[in-house]
Design a protein around this motif. Structure first.
Motif, PDB file in Angstrom:
ATOM      1  N   ALA A  20       0.825  -1.201   0.000  1.00 53.19           N
ATOM      2  CA  ALA A  20       0.000   0.000   0.000  1.00 53.19           C
ATOM      3  C   ALA A  20       0.863   1.256   0.000  1.00 53.19           C
ATOM      4  CB  ALA A  20      -0.929  -0.015   1.221  1.00 53.19           C
ATOM      5  N   TYR A  21       1.924   1.244   0.781  1.00 48.70           N
ATOM      6  CA  TYR A  21       2.805   2.408   0.853  1.00 48.70           C
ATOM      7  C   TYR A  21       3.491   2.677  -0.481  1.00 48.70           C
ATOM      8  CZ  TYR A  21       6.503   5.508   2.397  1.00 48.70           C
ATOM      9  OH  TYR A  21       7.354   6.565   2.531  1.00 48.70           O
ATOM     10  N   THR A  22       4.004   1.634  -1.103  1.00 49.00           N
ATOM     11  CA  THR A  22       4.690   1.835  -2.380  1.00 49.00           C
ATOM     12  C   THR A  22       3.723   2.264  -3.474  1.00 49.00           C
ATOM     13  OG1 THR A  22       4.506  -0.529  -2.873  1.00 49.00           O
ATOM     14  CG2 THR A  22       6.572   0.237  -1.917  1.00 49.00           C
ATOM     15  N   SER A  23       2.503   1.759  -3.425  1.00 47.92           N
ATOM     16  CA  SER A  23       1.552   2.189  -4.450  1.00 47.92           C
ATOM     17  C   SER A  23       1.136   3.637  -4.253  1.00 47.92           C
ATOM     18  CB  SER A  23       0.327   1.272  -4.456  1.00 47.92           C
ATOM     19  OG  SER A  23      -0.389   1.413  -3.258  1.00 47.92           O
ATOM     20  N   ILE A  24       1.108   4.106  -3.039  1.00 43.86           N
ATOM     21  CA  ILE A  24       0.769   5.515  -2.803  1.00 43.86           C
ATOM     22  C   ILE A  24       1.923   6.424  -3.218  1.00 43.86           C
ATOM     23  CG2 ILE A  24       0.419   7.216  -0.967  1.00 43.86           C
ATOM     24  CD1 ILE A  24      -1.351   5.244   0.395  1.00 43.86           C
ATOM     25  N   ILE A  25       3.140   6.005  -2.952  1.00 41.51           N
ATOM     26  CA  ILE A  25       4.293   6.852  -3.221  1.00 41.51           C
ATOM     27  C   ILE A  25       4.690   6.839  -4.689  1.00 41.51           C
ATOM     28  CG2 ILE A  25       6.744   7.178  -2.700  1.00 41.51           C
ATOM     29  CD1 ILE A  25       4.864   8.019  -0.460  1.00 41.51           C
ATOM     30  N   VAL A  40      -5.671   1.764 -11.998  1.00 41.65           N
ATOM     31  CA  VAL A  40      -4.537   2.188 -11.174  1.00 41.65           C
ATOM     32  C   VAL A  40      -4.975   3.259 -10.181  1.00 41.65           C
ATOM     33  CG1 VAL A  40      -2.226   3.177 -11.216  1.00 41.65           C
ATOM     34  CG2 VAL A  40      -2.901   1.558 -12.973  1.00 41.65           C
ATOM     35  N   CYS A  41      -5.826   4.174 -10.613  1.00 48.63           N
ATOM     36  CA  CYS A  41      -6.327   5.203  -9.701  1.00 48.63           C
ATOM     37  C   CYS A  41      -7.158   4.584  -8.571  1.00 48.63           C
ATOM     38  CB  CYS A  41      -7.162   6.228 -10.458  1.00 48.63           C
ATOM     39  SG  CYS A  41      -6.198   7.260 -11.576  1.00 48.63           S
ATOM     40  N   VAL A  42      -7.929   3.558  -8.902  1.00 51.29           N
ATOM     41  CA  VAL A  42      -8.707   2.859  -7.879  1.00 51.29           C
ATOM     42  C   VAL A  42      -7.774   2.159  -6.895  1.00 51.29           C
ATOM     43  CG1 VAL A  42     -10.340   0.967  -7.508  1.00 51.29           C
ATOM     44  CG2 VAL A  42     -10.725   2.587  -9.348  1.00 51.29           C
ATOM     45  N   LEU A  43      -6.697   1.552  -7.395  1.00 51.17           N
ATOM     46  CA  LEU A  43      -5.717   0.901  -6.525  1.00 51.17           C
ATOM     47  C   LEU A  43      -5.039   1.907  -5.597  1.00 51.17           C
ATOM     48  CD1 LEU A  43      -4.037  -1.645  -5.774  1.00 51.17           C
ATOM     49  CD2 LEU A  43      -2.431  -0.909  -7.535  1.00 51.17           C
ATOM     50  N   ILE A  44      -4.712   3.064  -6.137  1.00 48.28           N
ATOM     51  CA  ILE A  44      -4.083   4.099  -5.317  1.00 48.28           C
ATOM     52  C   ILE A  44      -5.037   4.570  -4.224  1.00 48.28           C
ATOM     53  CG2 ILE A  44      -3.197   6.468  -5.346  1.00 48.28           C
ATOM     54  CD1 ILE A  44      -2.134   5.848  -8.182  1.00 48.28           C
ATOM     55  N   GLU A  45      -6.283   4.785  -4.572  1.00 54.52           N
ATOM     56  CA  GLU A  45      -7.263   5.247  -3.583  1.00 54.52           C
ATOM     57  C   GLU A  45      -7.519   4.170  -2.525  1.00 54.52           C
ATOM     58  OE1 GLU A  45      -9.485   7.944  -1.691  1.00 54.52           O
ATOM     59  OE2 GLU A  45      -8.332   8.312  -3.514  1.00 54.52           O
ATOM     60  N   THR A  46      -7.584   2.917  -2.939  1.00 53.29           N
ATOM     61  CA  THR A  46      -7.778   1.829  -1.982  1.00 53.29           C
ATOM     62  C   THR A  46      -6.583   1.710  -1.042  1.00 53.29           C
ATOM     63  OG1 THR A  46      -9.086   0.638  -3.619  1.00 53.29           O
ATOM     64  CG2 THR A  46      -8.255  -0.633  -1.770  1.00 53.29           C
ATOM     65  N   SER A  47      -5.399   1.848  -1.574  1.00 51.49           N
ATOM     66  CA  SER A  47      -4.193   1.782  -0.734  1.00 51.49           C
ATOM     67  C   SER A  47      -4.152   2.944   0.246  1.00 51.49           C
ATOM     68  CB  SER A  47      -2.941   1.801  -1.603  1.00 51.49           C
ATOM     69  OG  SER A  47      -2.927   0.712  -2.462  1.00 51.49           O
ATOM     70  N   ARG A  48      -4.524   4.112  -0.216  1.00 50.00           N
ATOM     71  CA  ARG A  48      -4.556   5.279   0.664  1.00 50.00           C
ATOM     72  C   ARG A  48      -5.571   5.074   1.787  1.00 50.00           C
ATOM     73  NH1 ARG A  48      -5.257   9.639  -2.936  1.00 50.00           N
ATOM     74  NH2 ARG A  48      -3.011   9.575  -3.193  1.00 50.00           N
ATOM     75  N   ASN A  49      -6.736   4.538   1.457  1.00 47.52           N
ATOM     76  CA  ASN A  49      -7.748   4.279   2.484  1.00 47.52           C
ATOM     77  C   ASN A  49      -7.296   3.201   3.463  1.00 47.52           C
ATOM     78  OD1 ASN A  49      -9.427   6.188   1.366  1.00 47.52           O
ATOM     79  ND2 ASN A  49     -10.600   4.702   0.164  1.00 47.52           N
ATOM     80  N   THR A  50      -6.547   2.212   2.983  1.00 46.06           N
ATOM     81  CA  THR A  50      -6.030   1.165   3.860  1.00 46.06           C
ATOM     82  C   THR A  50      -5.046   1.739   4.870  1.00 46.06           C
ATOM     83  OG1 THR A  50      -6.281  -0.480   2.124  1.00 46.06           O
ATOM     84  CG2 THR A  50      -4.785  -1.023   3.921  1.00 46.06           C
TER      85      THR A  50
END
Length: 94
Positions: A20-25, A40-50
């Motif tokens: 999650a951290y690497t996908s956000i950064i 990819v935007c959905v993955l970033i938002e999900t990782s940020r919410n996690t």
């Protein structure tokens, strides 16, 4: 058995947190968004919410520990000098 289970759960959570951290950064800088249905935007938002959820859960846990420690700290304060050697000697001589 229980220790092995907890170690595997902690390892899984650490791997999830690293992903999650690497996908956000890293992903937002190397990503060209294609529209509103971008995976990819959905993955970033999900990782940020996690990550935000984990931080909030850790914060609530620590606050609960602090409140518990404050509320139970009066139990460890000795009341008077009943347990000191001098007090015990005085009681014996009465």
């Amino acid at each position: 058995m229980r220790s092995k289970k907890w170690k595997s759960i902690v390892a899984f959570l650490c791997i999830l947190l690293i992903i999650a951290y690497t996908s956000i950064i890293f992903l937002p800088y190397a990503h060209d968004c294609v529209g509103s249905d971008c995976t990819v935007c959905v993955l970033i938002e999900t990782s940020r919410n996690t990550i935000v959820g984990l931080v909030l859960a850790a914060t609530v846990h620590q606050l609960a520990n602090i409140v518990f420690a404050i509320l139970n700290s009066y139990k460890s304060i000795p009341s008077g000098n009943n347990g000191t050697p001098v007090a015990l000697k005085v009681k014996l001589s009465d």
